[in-house]
Write a protein that holds these residues in place. Sequence first.
Motif, PDB file in Angstrom:
ATOM      1  N   LYS A  31       0.851  -1.183   0.000  1.00  7.35           N
ATOM      2  CA  LYS A  31       0.000   0.000   0.000  1.00  7.35           C
ATOM      3  C   LYS A  31       0.888   1.235   0.000  1.00  7.35           C
ATOM      4  O   LYS A  31       1.943   1.245   0.618  1.00  7.35           O
ATOM      5  N   MET A  33       0.790   4.753   1.408  1.00  8.75           N
ATOM      6  CA  MET A  33       0.058   5.600   2.347  1.00  8.75           C
ATOM      7  C   MET A  33       0.403   7.062   2.090  1.00  8.75           C
ATOM      8  O   MET A  33       1.542   7.407   1.801  1.00  8.75           O
ATOM      9  N   TRP A  34      -0.616   7.900   2.217  1.00 10.32           N
ATOM     10  CA  TRP A  34      -0.459   9.342   2.071  1.00 10.32           C
ATOM     11  C   TRP A  34      -1.218   9.970   3.225  1.00 10.32           C
ATOM     12  O   TRP A  34      -2.436  10.058   3.209  1.00 10.32           O
ATOM     13  N   LYS A  36      -3.149   9.837   6.439  1.00  3.83           N
ATOM     14  CA  LYS A  36      -3.955   8.801   7.092  1.00  3.83           C
ATOM     15  C   LYS A  36      -4.632   7.863   6.100  1.00  3.83           C
ATOM     16  O   LYS A  36      -5.244   6.879   6.497  1.00  3.83           O
ATOM     17  N   THR A  37      -4.564   8.173   4.795  1.00  2.00           N
ATOM     18  CA  THR A  37      -5.287   7.382   3.803  1.00  2.00           C
ATOM     19  C   THR A  37      -4.339   6.700   2.831  1.00  2.00           C
ATOM     20  O   THR A  37      -3.204   7.128   2.641  1.00  2.00           O
ATOM     21  N   GLU A  38      -4.834   5.657   2.205  1.00  2.00           N
ATOM     22  CA  GLU A  38      -4.082   4.945   1.173  1.00  2.00           C
ATOM     23  C   GLU A  38      -4.318   5.641  -0.161  1.00  2.00           C
ATOM     24  O   GLU A  38      -5.452   5.953  -0.510  1.00  2.00           O
TER      25      GLU A  38
END
Length: 132
Positions: A31, A33-34, A36-38
């Motif tokens: 994944k 990640m950026w 808190k979100t993918e």
Amino acid sequence: MFTKISKISLPILITLGLLITIPINTAAATKVMWGKTELKIGQIGKVTILQDTPLVKIESNGSLTIVRMLKKDEEFRVYSYKGQNSGLYGVGGGSFIQKNTAKVKYETPSKAKLALVSGIKDNTALEVVDIQ
């Protein structure tokens, strides 16, 4: 006779058992990640909620209806942008967040992050090099 068959079949069964447990596609588990979100394919940016703000839907007559209130510090992927109603960030499922610089911070992903996502999609290995 039985021992001869078991001497041949036992190593074959062990080998098959090991092959089944080896992950076939290791890139699928990776994944990017950026915050808190993918980061996902097709994502054009993200919004971070700075103050509680409504999540809205567009009605057939063009008016906006509040779906729910979004809380400070939540992050959402943005997949589209509409210029109507002073700007709407499309966050999927027909839901939008109104553009408001006091309540919402919009960001676009870096080229490096986008390259990582496309590398995972294409199942190619990417090497990130830090040039100083």
